[in-house]
Structures are given as structure tokens and as C-alpha cells.
Motif scaffolding. Structure first.
Motif, short mmCIF file in Angstrom:
data_model
loop_
_atom_site.label_atom_id
_atom_site.label_comp_id
_atom_site.label_asym_id
_atom_site.label_seq_id
_atom_site.Cartn_x
_atom_site.Cartn_y
_atom_site.Cartn_z
N ARG A 227 -74.65 -37.38 -68.69
CA ARG A 227 -74.31 -37.57 -67.52
C ARG A 227 -73.12 -38.72 -67.32
O ARG A 227 -72.87 -39.74 -68.20
N GLU A 228 -72.09 -38.69 -66.52
CA GLU A 228 -70.98 -39.37 -66.48
C GLU A 228 -70.85 -40.37 -65.24
O GLU A 228 -71.93 -40.26 -64.27
N ARG A 229 -70.13 -41.18 -64.96
CA ARG A 229 -69.90 -42.12 -63.93
C ARG A 229 -69.45 -41.09 -62.68
O ARG A 229 -68.59 -40.33 -62.74
N SER A 230 -70.30 -41.83 -61.50
CA SER A 230 -69.93 -40.41 -60.29
C SER A 230 -69.66 -41.39 -59.28
O SER A 230 -69.87 -40.75 -57.97
N GLY A 231 -69.19 -42.72 -59.20
CA GLY A 231 -69.04 -43.48 -58.16
C GLY A 231 -70.26 -43.60 -57.06
O GLY A 231 -71.45 -43.82 -57.62
N SER A 232 -69.98 -43.14 -55.83
CA SER A 232 -71.13 -43.41 -54.92
C SER A 232 -71.88 -42.15 -54.84
O SER A 232 -72.90 -42.29 -53.77
N ILE A 233 -71.90 -41.02 -55.45
CA ILE A 233 -72.70 -39.84 -55.44
C ILE A 233 -73.53 -39.93 -56.68
O ILE A 233 -73.18 -40.34 -57.75
#
Length: 402
Positions: A227-233
Motif C-alpha cells: 500500500r502506498e501514499r494516496s493523499g485524500s483518497i
């Protein structure tokens, strides 16, 4: 204050808090909120560093301390002295619960490990809070909340995908560990009620963060996906995002369930979207998340925030504004549930802070007083609980023990 009656579900329990900063003291705060008598042991010279944290306020006061020190009695003891450790052990012998967040091995070095304390008090429950736990190759390493957040997986997935990992804006690792310690204490109290025996709660920062990381490890184990960074989602969960409104405002909308998405489409005047194969199912909406968010954003930015909130609420679509402290103080939901309370303060007159949560129908928690002055209860507690005489207290004060 030592004679003030406590109520709440934990009334009658005595807690000795030897922690500092956030994780240990927040554990003590929760127990105090629900009626436990929390006696906080602090260094006579400086006290808990939380007394100095935060924006500088008049007379050297900290905006942190009224909250994290609330409902506690402050007793100063120099635990680096034999006399201070002896008094601490005497206090713990009268207690139900002890909380500590020293580096593992510190209490043992002082002759205050759990086994030694339990010899005098077999029913003692001790919450031991540390960065990496009491065992393992990292046990004796120093560990702050940010390290636990990183090791537990939270930091890596927090922030925008094209930027370095971000933090949550609060000390979430410390708070999660405190909450896990409180859960452990509750379980240990039930066990003690059946057996009469206490035990140790070993609460590690990194494990407390790991505990809330949902399916992150399992997803990798079964699929190889990291899992990676996805901001606001959340990837694949749509629509569920922050959307622009007129006048520079933003709104949160959660419409990812099939029936909720249908209500959102109706609110947008676009009921045909529910039959569009790009958006007709949860999987399809996730696969077309970017274009769906853009479509919704083109619609929301034509609305003023308050009007859009009212419109979506009338249609049964989960939505909300992003709150700051001023919004919380004014909002009707916070006011109706007394989510924020005002308590007298000896320096500021009154201070506002969050109430005790969760709400219990029969024995709710409450804020009885804000964080006390350093050593405010030293003499009263040591006299009432241990029977120390005024002469002995004077000696200890002259020696710098209290």
C-alpha cells in the motif's frame, strides 16, 4: 482535593502514574476521566515536560497541561534517590494500577520491577508503555511516537504520493498506545476480579500502530501489493474524497456504497450515472475513481458550502465540513452533546477542552479539575495515604526528595 469524592465506573481504584510526555499520561488521563484516583509522580525540579510544551502562555503555563494533567493529583518524588523510590513503592503497595513509560530496564535497575512490586501487592496491574515492548532486540532502545508510527506502517501510507511520508498532525502513535494500555487494564481488572491476581500490560508504540493498520500486512501476504501514499483518497473506494466548493471552501463526501451513490447521483441531478457501466458497481467506481472525482468536483464547485451541506443532508448523503477548533466551539452538535466543556482554572479563570469519551449512560466520565500545579498534592497525599508526619515531610523536602 485529595478528599474530593470521585464518581464514575472506576471510582475506588487508585492509580500511580510514573509516566511522562504523552503515552503514559494519556493512559492516566483516561482512567482519571472515569473516576479513578490518579496520583501522578513527577520530578521535583521540573515535573512532566508536558508542563512546558505547546505555545507559550502567561506565567509559563502550557496549553497541553490542563488537558493531559486533568483529574490527577501531582506528587513530587525524586525516583533517582533511595528515599524517593521507597516512598513510590509504598504508594504502589496501596494501588490497584501502576503506569510507567520509562525505557525498559529502568524500573528493574531501581529495584522496582513488577516482581518486586507484586511481592507486596499481588493484585497490582502494571501498564508498561514503551517504544518496542519489554522484550526483543529493540526493547531497550529509546522510542518516541514518531518512530512507532513509522515502524508500525502508518507514516509510509500518510501523505501525498509524490511527497515524502507525512505525519497526522497529532501524536497519534502515543495516543493509540495509551488507549491500548487502557484496554489492557480493563481486561486485567476483569481477570483480577475472578482470580485476585494482577499482571503486566506490555503496550508497545509500534504494535499499537500496527493494530490499526487494517489489512495492510495481509494484503501484501496474499497479493504482494504494498500500500502506498494516496493523499485524500483510499484507492478503489469511490467516491470518498474532499471536493471544492464556491468561495474556496471544501466539502467531504462519502458516497461509495451502492445505495448512497444512487442518492448522490439523484442529488446531482444525474440519476443516469447509476446505470453507467463505469460507475454502476463498487469495483467499477474504484477503477474509474479519478474521473468520477473530477465529475463530482465540477458539480460541487458550483455550490456554496452551507447550501451544499443542506442539500446533500436532505438527500441522505454523508457529507461534512472540515472542522477547526473555532468551528467546534460554535457547532450545534458539539454544544448539544457537551463534547467540549469549560472548567475553572487557577491562572486563566476558565479553560475549554474536550470532554471525557466515550459516553456511558449510567456512569459517565467527567472533567473535575484541570492539570494541577507541580507538587500541589504532595504533602496531602503522603500524609493521608502513607501517614507521613509533618516532620518527615519537612526532612524529605530539605533533602530534595519532594
Amino acid at each position: 482535593m485529595t478528599s474530593m469524592p470521585n464518581d464514575g465506573p472506576l471510582a475506588g481504584l487508585r492509580v500511580i502514574e510514573m509516566g511522562a510526555l504523552i503515552a503514559g499520561p494519556f493512559c492516566g488521563q483516561i482512567l482519571g476521566d472515569f473516576g479513578a484516583e490518579v496520583i501522578k509522580i513527577e520530578d521535583p525540579k521540573s515535573g512532566d515536560p508536558m508542563r512546558q510544551w505547546g505555545r507559550s502562555l502567561p506565567k509559563g503555563q502550557s496549553p497541553w497541561w490542563p488537558v493531559i494533567g486533568r483529574n490527577k493529583k501531582s506528587v513530587t518524588l525524586d525516583l533517582r534517590t533511595p528515599e524517593g523510590r521507597e516512598i513510590a513503592q509504598d504508594l504502589i503497595a496501596t494501588a490497584d494500577i501502576a503506569i510507567e513509560n520509562f525505557r525498559p530496564g529502568t524500573l528493574e535497575k531501581w529495584g522496582m520491577g513488577y516482581e518486586a512490586l507484586a511481592d507486596r501487592n499481588p493484585g497490582l496491574i502494571m501498564a508498561r508503555i514503551s517504544g518496542f515492548g519489554q522484550t526483543g532486540p529493540y526493547a531497550e532502545r529509546a522510542g518516541y511516537g514518531l518512530i512507532g508510527e513509522a515502524m508500525g506502517g502508518l507514516r509510509y501510507v500518510t501523505g501525498e504520493p509524490d511527497r515524502p511520508p507525512a505525519r497526522a498532525g497529532i501524536s497519534i502513535g502515543d495516543s493509540l498506545t495509551a488507549m491500548h494500555a487502557v484496554m489492557g487494564i480493563g481486561m486485567a481488572l476483569h481477570h483480577r476480579a475472578r482470580t485476585g491476581r494482577g499482571q503486566v500490560i506490555d503496550a508497545a508504540l509500534y504494535e499499537s500502530v500496527l493494530a490499526v493498520m487494517e489489512n495492510l500486512v495481509t494484503e501484501y501476504d496474499l497479493t504482494g501489493y504494498v500500500r502506498e501514499r494516496s493523499g485524500s483518497i483510499l484507492p478503489g473506494i469511490a467516491p470518498s474524497n474532499v471536493y471544492p466548493c464556491a468561495q474556496g471552501d471544501t466539502i467531504l463526501i462519502g458516497g461509495n456504497g451502492d445505495t448512497v451513490f444512487a442518492r448522490l447521483c439523484e442529488a446531482m441531478g444525474r440519476p443516469e450515472l447509476t446505470a453507467d457501466p463505469r460507475y454502476a458497481t463498487h469495483a467499477a467506481r474504484g477503477a474509474n475513481q479519478t474521473e468520477l472525482d473530477a465529475l463530482i468536483g465540477d458539480w460541487t464547485k458550483t455550490w456554496r458550502l452551507d447550501d451544499l451541506l443542506a442539500h446533500l443532508d436532505a438527500k441522505g448523503v454523508p457529507c461534512g465540513r472540515i472542522f477547526r477548533a473555532p468551528d467546534m466551539l460554535e457547532h450545534e452538535q458539539f454544544v448539544a452533546r457537551e463534547a467540549i466543556v469549560e472548567t475553572p482554572h487557577p491562572v486563566f479563570g476558565k479553560v475549554k477542552m474536550q470532554n471525557a469519551f466515550p459516553k456511558l449512560s449510567e456512569t459517565p466520565g467527567k472533567v473535575r479539575w484541570p492539570g494541577p500545579a507541580l507538587g500541589e498534592h504532595t504533602e496531602a497525599v503522603l500524609a493521608e495515604v502513607l501517614g507521613l508526619t509533618p516532620e518527615r515531610l519537612a526532612e524529605l523536602r530539605a533533602m530534595g526528595v519532594i
